[in-house]
Motif scaffolding. Structure first.
Motif, short mmCIF file in Angstrom:
data_model
loop_
_atom_site.label_atom_id
_atom_site.label_comp_id
_atom_site.label_asym_id
_atom_site.label_seq_id
_atom_site.Cartn_x
_atom_site.Cartn_y
_atom_site.Cartn_z
N THR A 1 102.06 63.49 31.93
CA THR A 1 102.25 64.11 33.24
C THR A 1 103.30 63.82 33.92
O THR A 1 104.28 64.55 34.37
N LEU A 2 103.84 62.52 33.92
CA LEU A 2 104.95 62.07 34.50
C LEU A 2 106.14 62.53 33.83
O LEU A 2 107.33 62.97 34.39
N GLY A 3 106.21 62.40 32.61
CA GLY A 3 107.26 63.19 31.68
C GLY A 3 107.53 64.31 31.93
O GLY A 3 108.71 64.91 32.00
N ALA A 4 106.60 65.30 31.98
CA ALA A 4 106.71 66.71 32.07
C ALA A 4 107.38 67.00 33.47
O ALA A 4 108.24 67.82 33.70
N PHE A 5 106.81 66.32 34.73
CA PHE A 5 107.29 66.48 35.94
C PHE A 5 108.65 66.04 36.10
O PHE A 5 109.51 66.75 36.74
N SER A 6 109.18 64.97 35.31
CA SER A 6 110.53 64.35 35.23
C SER A 6 111.52 65.34 34.48
O SER A 6 112.71 65.68 35.26
N LEU A 7 111.25 65.66 33.36
CA LEU A 7 112.14 66.40 32.56
C LEU A 7 112.30 67.80 32.43
O LEU A 7 113.04 68.60 32.08
N ALA A 8 111.19 68.46 33.09
CA ALA A 8 111.07 70.00 32.96
C ALA A 8 112.23 70.75 33.71
O ALA A 8 112.87 71.60 33.20
N PRO A 9 112.63 70.09 34.92
CA PRO A 9 113.82 70.64 35.63
C PRO A 9 115.01 70.18 35.05
O PRO A 9 116.05 70.82 35.37
N LEU A 10 115.10 69.38 33.99
CA LEU A 10 116.53 68.88 33.36
C LEU A 10 117.36 69.86 33.09
O LEU A 10 118.54 69.91 33.22
N PHE A 11 116.99 70.61 31.90
CA PHE A 11 117.94 71.31 31.08
C PHE A 11 117.74 73.08 31.66
O PHE A 11 116.76 73.66 31.11
N PHE A 12 118.52 73.22 32.85
CA PHE A 12 118.40 74.75 33.23
C PHE A 12 117.19 75.26 33.75
O PHE A 12 116.86 76.21 33.63
N GLY A 13 116.29 74.31 34.12
CA GLY A 13 114.88 74.67 34.65
C GLY A 13 114.01 75.04 33.61
O GLY A 13 112.99 75.70 33.70
N SER A 14 114.36 74.74 32.30
CA SER A 14 113.35 75.03 31.14
C SER A 14 112.94 76.61 30.73
O SER A 14 111.95 76.92 30.76
N VAL A 15 114.10 77.38 31.15
CA VAL A 15 114.03 78.65 31.16
C VAL A 15 113.68 79.41 29.85
O VAL A 15 113.31 80.51 29.62
N ASP A 16 114.28 78.88 28.82
CA ASP A 16 114.16 79.23 27.29
C ASP A 16 112.79 79.19 26.64
O ASP A 16 112.21 78.31 27.29
N GLN A 17 112.43 79.92 25.92
CA GLN A 17 111.13 80.01 25.17
C GLN A 17 111.04 78.64 24.34
O GLN A 17 109.92 78.29 24.58
N LEU A 18 111.94 77.86 23.83
CA LEU A 18 111.65 76.91 23.22
C LEU A 18 110.95 75.59 23.92
O LEU A 18 110.30 75.13 23.86
N ALA A 19 111.77 75.55 25.29
CA ALA A 19 111.53 74.57 26.21
C ALA A 19 109.94 74.95 26.80
O ALA A 19 109.20 74.15 27.05
N VAL A 20 109.64 76.18 26.82
CA VAL A 20 108.37 76.37 27.49
C VAL A 20 107.18 76.03 26.61
O VAL A 20 106.16 75.37 26.68
#
Length: 447
Positions: A6-25
């Protein structure tokens, strides 16, 4: 392990352009789903189980409507007219559907999964007060780090987002997000979290007079730590200002004022007869200040183009109110309902209002259900913040302010449709709801 995921998702989700691409999702859906599986073994109270069942039922209804919208030939009278038009013009025999698309868009499905998994992970963390304190402590420092990076990037590389050239908002703070408004809400969350922590830290300072305060070395240490907390809050607020986002600034101010007013009143035991006039005066000062600051003073509070989009979207919703036009189809449908007074420049990929977009895509019943869920969660958190008396008061008021900020901003923009913001917010929301529904006496056992 569930906490670390949970902490990892909270911390890293905003890192690369807000995770807007489908692979990040996809990556975050997998990570959060694993966290949900690990969290299933955590014991819950009766009230917590009931709330989770209500939440999961709402998600199931939403997903069920998404499925019905793409079933061929289902409710033929509610089918999108574009299917019959395509058959007539092209001589085809395409089956008619309620949705304007033959399949559910990946973005719509991914965002629903992220919201559900994020809330569940935050909920499982919130069962324990100790893990909740860890979550909020990490959240504060994570957002502060993004704020420091955003300010540094604005000074050193004002026309870049990470390593990519900005297509818009050059010279404005966006941190690791593409859109400045999303960055403003994210920094606003950090401001509220740090502000509540700073005010709460003043409670432990024991000094009947200023002279006595200076003579007590432990008070000096505590006061210095409080100053650092206020400095962190101020830095996050400066980052919010540097985005020049009108909506982000206004909603951050409202959310922070709500959290601060309730926290200060409870911390220092102000009488309501004294607190209400002070609150009214503070609101007037905030309104006057915002009305003369930055883009609000030069461009006003509202965008005429956005208002035209709202009117056109509401009209389209009323034309097909029951099941909408299909999940994720706003960009496909809006050109056909776009009004003539709206500028022909640009493409509107979203309604810039999450509730209006949901109502257009999913129908009014689902829109009302989502709105009721938002109001219900706010009421639950508000009542919890008023009754809690343990050391988690700071997080209770903070999450209430964050929810107020986010829900207000969702009325005028699409930050909740950005995974890099949706994931941290859903985790904080889930943890707050878990604490709010914890039974008396359970908190100490959960620690």
């Amino acid at each position: 392990m569930q906490l670390w995921l949970t902490l990892g998702a909270f911390s890293l989700a905003p890192l690369f352009f807000g995770s807007v691409d489908q692979l990040a999702v996809v990556i975050w859906v997998v990570v959060l789903s694993l966290g949900v599986i690990l969290g299933l073994s955590i014991p819950l109270s009766t009230n917590q189980v009931r709330l989770l069942l209500v939440f999961l039922t709402g998600c199931g209804v939403y997903a069920g409507v998404m499925g019905l919208q793409i079933v061929p030939g289902f409710f033929g009278r509610l089918a999108d007219p574009s299917w019959s038009s395509a058959n007539e013009l092209l001589g085809l025999q395409l089956p008619q559907r309620i949705s304007a698309r033959a399949q559910i868009t990946r973005e719509a499905l991914g965002h629903l999964l992220l919201l559900g998994a994020g809330v569940l992970n935050g909920f499982f963390v919130g069962v324990s007060r100790r893990r909740t304190d860890t979550l909020f402590r990490v959240a504060r420092y994570v957002i502060l780090t993004y704020a420091v990076y955003g300010i540094a990037a604005l000074v050193l590389t004002p026309n870049l987002v990470l390593w990519e050239t900005k297509e818009a908002y050059q010279g404005m703070l966006t941190a690791t997000f593409i859109n400045r408004n999303t960055a403003a809400t994210f920094m606003g969350v950090g401001f509220i979290l740090w502000l509540c922590r700073a005010v709460l830290s003043l409670r432990v300072i024991e000094a009947p007079t200023i002279r006595f305060l200076l003579l007590m070395p432990w008070n000096e240490t505590l006061a210095f730590r409080s100053l650092l907390f206020f400095a962190a809050a101020l830095l996050c607020f400066c980052a919010t200002l540097l985005t020049t986002s009108r909506g982000g600034l206004i909603c951050t101010s409202i959310g922070a004022f709500l959290a601060l007013f309730l926290l200060v009143r409870k911390t220092f035991n102000f009488r309501l007869s004294y607190a209400l006039p002070v609150a009214a005066l503070a609101i007037c000062v905030i309104v006057l200040w915002l009305g003369q600051s930055g883009r609000i003073g030069s461009h006003g509070l509202f965008d005429d183009g956005r208002f035209s989009v709202y009117v056109a979207s509401i009209g389209a919703t009323l034309a097909r109110p029951l099941l909408g036009y299909g999940a994720g189809t706003f960009a496909d449908v809006f050109p056909s309902v776009r009004s003539a007074d709206l500028s022909g420049w640009g493409v509107w990929e979203s309604a810039h209002s999450t509730p209006i977009e949901i109502a257009l895509e999913m129908g009014l019943p689902i829109g009302v259900m989502v709105l009721a869920a938002a109001v219900g969660s706010f009421v639950i958190l508000f009542r919890y913040s008023l009754r809690t008396r343990d050391r988690s008061e700071g997080s209770a008021f903070a999450v209430l302010g964050v929810v107020a900020l986010t829900f207000l901003h969702s009325l005028i923009d699409f930050s909740l449709q950005i995974p890099g913001y949706l994931i941290p917010f859903s985790i904080l929301l889930g943890s707050g709801l878990a604490r709010a529904t914890a039974e008396h006496g359970e908190a100490s056992l959960a620690c």
